[in-house]
Each structure stands twice: as structure tokens, then as C-alpha cells.
Design a protein around this motif. Structure first.
Motif, PDB file in Angstrom:
ATOM      1  N   VAL A 117      11.603  22.726  81.520  1.00 34.07           N
ATOM      2  CA  VAL A 117      10.767  22.149  82.580  1.00 34.07           C
ATOM      3  C   VAL A 117      11.346  20.792  82.978  1.00 34.07           C
ATOM      4  N   GLN A 118      10.910  20.295  84.116  1.00 37.24           N
ATOM      5  CA  GLN A 118      11.378  18.990  84.596  1.00 37.24           C
ATOM      6  C   GLN A 118      10.542  17.885  83.965  1.00 37.24           C
ATOM      7  N   VAL A 119      11.152  17.124  83.096  1.00 40.61           N
ATOM      8  CA  VAL A 119      10.443  16.054  82.389  1.00 40.61           C
ATOM      9  C   VAL A 119      10.127  14.921  83.357  1.00 40.61           C
ATOM     10  N   LEU A 120       8.904  14.406  83.276  1.00 40.68           N
ATOM     11  CA  LEU A 120       8.454  13.304  84.124  1.00 40.68           C
ATOM     12  C   LEU A 120       8.287  12.036  83.299  1.00 40.68           C
ATOM     13  N   SER A 121       8.456  10.892  83.945  1.00 44.44           N
ATOM     14  CA  SER A 121       8.333   9.601  83.241  1.00 44.44           C
ATOM     15  C   SER A 121       6.988   8.957  83.555  1.00 44.44           C
ATOM     16  N   ASP A 122       5.924   9.717  83.378  1.00 42.74           N
ATOM     17  CA  ASP A 122       4.581   9.224  83.678  1.00 42.74           C
ATOM     18  C   ASP A 122       4.113   8.251  82.602  1.00 42.74           C
ATOM     19  N   GLN A 123       3.313   7.273  83.008  1.00 44.19           N
ATOM     20  CA  GLN A 123       2.710   6.330  82.074  1.00 44.19           C
ATOM     21  C   GLN A 123       1.348   6.859  81.622  1.00 44.19           C
ATOM     22  N   VAL A 124       0.871   6.355  80.491  1.00 47.06           N
ATOM     23  CA  VAL A 124      -0.449   6.747  80.000  1.00 47.06           C
ATOM     24  C   VAL A 124      -1.512   6.285  81.002  1.00 47.06           C
ATOM     25  N   GLN A 125      -2.396   7.213  81.381  1.00 49.15           N
ATOM     26  CA  GLN A 125      -3.443   6.930  82.348  1.00 49.15           C
ATOM     27  C   GLN A 125      -4.792   6.770  81.641  1.00 49.15           C
ATOM     28  N   ASP A 126      -5.537   5.737  82.029  1.00 44.85           N
ATOM     29  CA  ASP A 126      -6.858   5.445  81.471  1.00 44.85           C
ATOM     30  C   ASP A 126      -7.916   5.935  82.461  1.00 44.85           C
ATOM     31  N   HIS A 127      -8.772   6.870  82.032  1.00 44.97           N
ATOM     32  CA  HIS A 127      -9.793   7.439  82.916  1.00 44.97           C
ATOM     33  C   HIS A 127     -11.204   6.941  82.603  1.00 44.97           C
ATOM     34  N   THR A 128     -11.351   6.050  81.643  1.00 46.06           N
ATOM     35  CA  THR A 128     -12.695   5.655  81.212  1.00 46.06           C
ATOM     36  C   THR A 128     -13.508   5.023  82.346  1.00 46.06           C
ATOM     37  N   ALA A 129     -12.857   4.231  83.205  1.00 40.39           N
ATOM     38  CA  ALA A 129     -13.588   3.587  84.296  1.00 40.39           C
ATOM     39  C   ALA A 129     -14.092   4.608  85.312  1.00 40.39           C
ATOM     40  N   VAL A 130     -13.324   5.673  85.538  1.00 40.38           N
ATOM     41  CA  VAL A 130     -13.748   6.715  86.479  1.00 40.38           C
ATOM     42  C   VAL A 130     -15.038   7.369  85.987  1.00 40.38           C
ATOM     43  N   PHE A 131     -15.183   7.496  84.665  1.00 42.53           N
ATOM     44  CA  PHE A 131     -16.381   8.092  84.078  1.00 42.53           C
ATOM     45  C   PHE A 131     -17.536   7.098  83.954  1.00 42.53           C
ATOM     46  N   SER A 132     -17.306   5.836  84.298  1.00 43.61           N
ATOM     47  CA  SER A 132     -18.296   4.765  84.108  1.00 43.61           C
ATOM     48  C   SER A 132     -18.627   4.573  82.633  1.00 43.61           C
ATOM     49  N   LEU A 133     -17.620   4.753  81.774  1.00 41.02           N
ATOM     50  CA  LEU A 133     -17.785   4.553  80.337  1.00 41.02           C
ATOM     51  C   LEU A 133     -17.235   3.188  79.939  1.00 41.02           C
ATOM     52  N   THR A 134     -17.902   2.553  79.005  1.00 40.76           N
ATOM     53  CA  THR A 134     -17.423   1.285  78.473  1.00 40.76           C
ATOM     54  C   THR A 134     -16.874   1.503  77.067  1.00 40.76           C
ATOM     55  N   VAL A 135     -15.792   0.828  76.747  1.00 40.07           N
ATOM     56  CA  VAL A 135     -15.193   0.911  75.409  1.00 40.07           C
ATOM     57  C   VAL A 135     -15.200  -0.493  74.826  1.00 40.07           C
ATOM     58  N   PRO A 136     -15.779  -0.720  73.640  1.00 41.71           N
ATOM     59  CA  PRO A 136     -16.338   0.299  72.735  1.00 41.71           C
ATOM     60  C   PRO A 136     -17.738   0.768  73.148  1.00 41.71           C
ATOM     61  N   THR A 137     -18.292   1.647  72.353  1.00 40.07           N
ATOM     62  CA  THR A 137     -19.634   2.221  72.497  1.00 40.07           C
ATOM     63  C   THR A 137     -19.855   2.846  73.874  1.00 40.07           C
ATOM     64  N   PRO A 138     -19.047   3.856  74.257  1.00 38.67           N
ATOM     65  CA  PRO A 138     -19.262   4.516  75.538  1.00 38.67           C
ATOM     66  C   PRO A 138     -20.500   5.401  75.557  1.00 38.67           C
ATOM     67  N   LEU A 139     -20.947   5.846  74.365  1.00 37.76           N
ATOM     68  CA  LEU A 139     -22.135   6.689  74.275  1.00 37.76           C
ATOM     69  C   LEU A 139     -23.061   6.125  73.216  1.00 37.76           C
ATOM     70  N   ALA A 140     -24.314   5.871  73.604  1.00 40.13           N
ATOM     71  CA  ALA A 140     -25.276   5.304  72.661  1.00 40.13           C
ATOM     72  C   ALA A 140     -25.435   6.220  71.454  1.00 40.13           C
ATOM     73  N   PRO A 141     -25.424   5.653  70.231  1.00 38.54           N
ATOM     74  CA  PRO A 141     -25.531   6.490  69.030  1.00 38.54           C
ATOM     75  C   PRO A 141     -26.846   7.264  68.962  1.00 38.54           C
ATOM     76  N   PHE A 142     -27.921   6.670  69.478  1.00 39.37           N
ATOM     77  CA  PHE A 142     -29.193   7.384  69.561  1.00 39.37           C
ATOM     78  C   PHE A 142     -29.348   7.907  70.983  1.00 39.37           C
ATOM     79  N   HIS A 143     -29.456   9.220  71.134  1.00 40.05           N
ATOM     80  CA  HIS A 143     -29.664   9.807  72.454  1.00 40.05           C
ATOM     81  C   HIS A 143     -30.278  11.187  72.297  1.00 40.05           C
ATOM     82  N   HIS A 144     -30.622  11.771  73.406  1.00 35.84           N
ATOM     83  CA  HIS A 144     -31.172  13.121  73.413  1.00 35.84           C
ATOM     84  C   HIS A 144     -30.160  14.048  74.071  1.00 35.84           C
TER      85      HIS A 144
END
Length: 311
Positions: free
Chosen positions: A207-234
Motif C-alpha cells: 500500500v502507499q504509506v502516508l506521513s500523517d500526523q496523530v489527530q486529536d478528536h476529543t474537541a470534536v466530541f466536546s470531551l475534556t481530558v482528563p475526566t471526559p466522562l463522569a464516573p457516576f452516571h446512568h
């Protein structure tokens, strides 16, 4: 077919899924006689969904004709297609090598948490939509090429135990709860290590190898790091029917096909796999949540406790 099992004629608007484009998620409803309607799901979006039954198969999507709804009944669960439609579904045919596609494909690595690296492929024209549908927190594109060559590279990486081809949602959720400040660096290190080992082992030679960089998608999901998901939830109970349920709240985040919703008067969010909503008809917009079959999630142990109709 007996009267009790015969499918009823499709009528009204029916939820057919949560989908991503390059930028945002949307909840789609389909009608047998009208064009699809999409509800964008940005952070803060108000949700007012009344689910009515019976639940039915969402049918098939055709590039030229659009959605063709099916009348066959479905039980509660994450499966949104009947066996007959699943057999004809183009995506599922590709997964089992029953369809030849001439498009260019991308080979990617998706990171969901420590030791949770998935290898996969997607049509190049879809961009990052496939990664967003799966809830990839970080990713890197390894290569591109024709379907057969990319498929062989994907399987070679899996056979070499460098990455898996599937990560269950329960494991993704557990990892999401435990992400800390080191996650960003660890994701980059893990993805880079798998990439280098695949290159050094000759797994990407066809296959044709690409020189892509690591992509961060957390902002697209509206997630914050750390603690993107509350430990107590339903969590929405995957085995319980949703006929008659009313989902009212405000979108906190959409991660893959998972809705994280703040419910009125409740400090803990609701985590709902949107696949569970697919197939239900939509009734008049409700004003308050009602009859949501949920399970209270306890951190660390991961235990859940049924709370049917709590909201």
C-alpha cells in the motif's frame, strides 16, 4: 406469517441513526414518503424525543435513492437491521468480502485508551467520518490503496497482534472514564509504536504509506481530558424496550454514536448508545423525561443497578 408477527406498514417518522460528517453529528429520522430530516447535535442542543413502537428495521441506505425503510419488527438492542436487510447492506457486504469496491481506501489506527488500539479501513472519500462514528479519541492514517491491498494490510497488522480489529463499547466506556492528563502523550506513543513496527515488518509494502500526523478528536466530541466522562452516571439499558420512553435533556457531548445528555433535575448525565433509539417512531415532542430504562453506573467496579422508569 401469523397476524401477531406480520410487519405493519411503515408510517410516520422513524429514527434511523446517529451519523457523522467531517464536522458534526446529527440524529436522522426517515419517512417513507419524504426526505430525511437531520437534528444537529452540538453541545447544548435541547433534546425532546418521544419514542413510540413497535420498533422496526431501519432498512437500507442507497446512494441514489436514499433510505428505504423496512417493515420487519425488531426486538430491543443495538442491532437496527433485520437479517434480510443486513444481508444486503453494502457496508456489511464489504466487511465479509462479499462486495468489490473500486474506490480508494485508507488504512488507519484508532486509539481508545491504553492498550486499546484498533486497525481499520474506510473509503478515502469519507474523510474522518468513520473514525468519529467509532469514537476514536486519537488516530493516525497509515496508508492508502485499493480495497484488496488495504484489507490485506489491515489483517496482517491484526495477525501480528499490533492492533485489534474490534473494540467493544463497554471497553471503550471503561477506558474513557479513566483517561488522565497523560492520555494525549500515551496515545501518540502507542500509535507511533504500532506504525513503526508495521513498517519495519513489511506489513505496509503493498500500500502507499502516508506521513500523517496523530489527530486529536476529543474537541470534536466536546470531551475534556482528563475526566471526559463522569464516573457516576446512568446508562440506557440495552436490553429494555423503549416504546413509550421520553428523552428530554441537553446534549453534553456526542462521542461516536453515544449521546451524553444532562437530564433536568439530575446531577448525573445519561449515557445512551444511540443505536438503541434506532427503529422507533417519533411522537409529539415531550416536556419531561419519562419511563427511561436506565442503570446507575458505579465507578471502579463498573457495577450497574437497574432503575427502570426512574426518569
Amino acid at each position: 406469517m401469523t397476524p401477531s408477527t406480520a410487519p405493519a406498514r411503515v408510517t410516520g417518522w422513524r429514527i434511523t441513526g446517529l451519523f457523522w460528517d467531517e464536522h458534526e453529528p446529527c440524529l436522522v429520522a426517515s419517512h417513507p414518503d419524504r426526505a430525511d430530516r437531520s437534528l444537529p447535535l452540538p453541545r447544548g442542543q435541547e433534546l425532546r424525543l418521544a419514542l413510540t413502537g413497535p420498533r422496526a428495521c431501519v432498512g437500507l441506505w442507497d446512494q441514489r435513492q436514499g433510505r428505504r425503510l423496512c417493515e420487519r419488527p425488531l426486538p430491543a438492542g443495538t442491532n437496527s437491521q433485520c437479517p434480510a436487510c443486513a444481508e444486503q447492506d453494502r457496508g456489511k457486504q464489504l466487511a465479509r468480502d462479499a462486495y468489490v469496491d473500486e474506490r480508494t481506501y485508507l488504512l488507519y489506527l484508532a486509539w481508545f485508551g491504553p492498550e486499546l488500539v484498533k486497525v481499520g479501513m474506510t473509503a478515502a472519500e469519507r474523510g474522518r467520518a468513520r473514525l468519529l462514528e467509532q469514537g476514536a479519541l486519537w488516530s493516525v492514517t497509515l496508508a492508502q490503496g485499493p480495497l484488496t491491498a488495504v484489507r490485506e494490510a489491515e489483517r496482517a497488522i491484526r495477525r501480528a497482534a499490533l492492533a485489534t480489529e474490534q473494540v467493544r463499547l463497554t471497553r471503550k466506556l471503561t477506558a474513557l472514564e479513566r483517561l488522565d492528563e497523560a492520555a494525549r502523550d500515551q496515545a501518540g506513543d502507542d500509535l507511533s509504536r504500532v506504525r513503526e513496527r508495521a513498517l519495519q515488518s513489511g506489513l505496509l509494502d503493498r500500500v502507499q504509506v502516508l506521513s500523517d500526523q496523530v489527530q486529536d478528536h476529543t474537541a470534536v466530541f466536546s470531551l475534556t481530558v482528563p475526566t471526559p466522562l463522569a464516573p457516576f452516571h446512568h446508562r440506557l439499558d440495552p436490553a429494555a424496550p423503549l416504546e413509550g420512553a421520553r428523552l428530554v435533556g441537553q446534549v453534553r457531548a456526542v462521542w461516536g454514536r453515544v449521546l451524553i445528555v444532562d437530564l433536568p433535575g439530575r446531577p448525573e448525565p445519561l449515557v445512551a448508545d444511540a443505536r438503541l433509539l434506532s427503529g422507533y417512531r417519533l411522537g409529539p415532542a415531550p416536556t419531561a423525561p419519562h419511563a427511561l430504562p436506565t442503570r446507575a453506573h458505579t465507578p471502579d467496579t463498573g457495577e450497574t443497578h437497574d432503575q427502570i422508569g426512574l426518569f
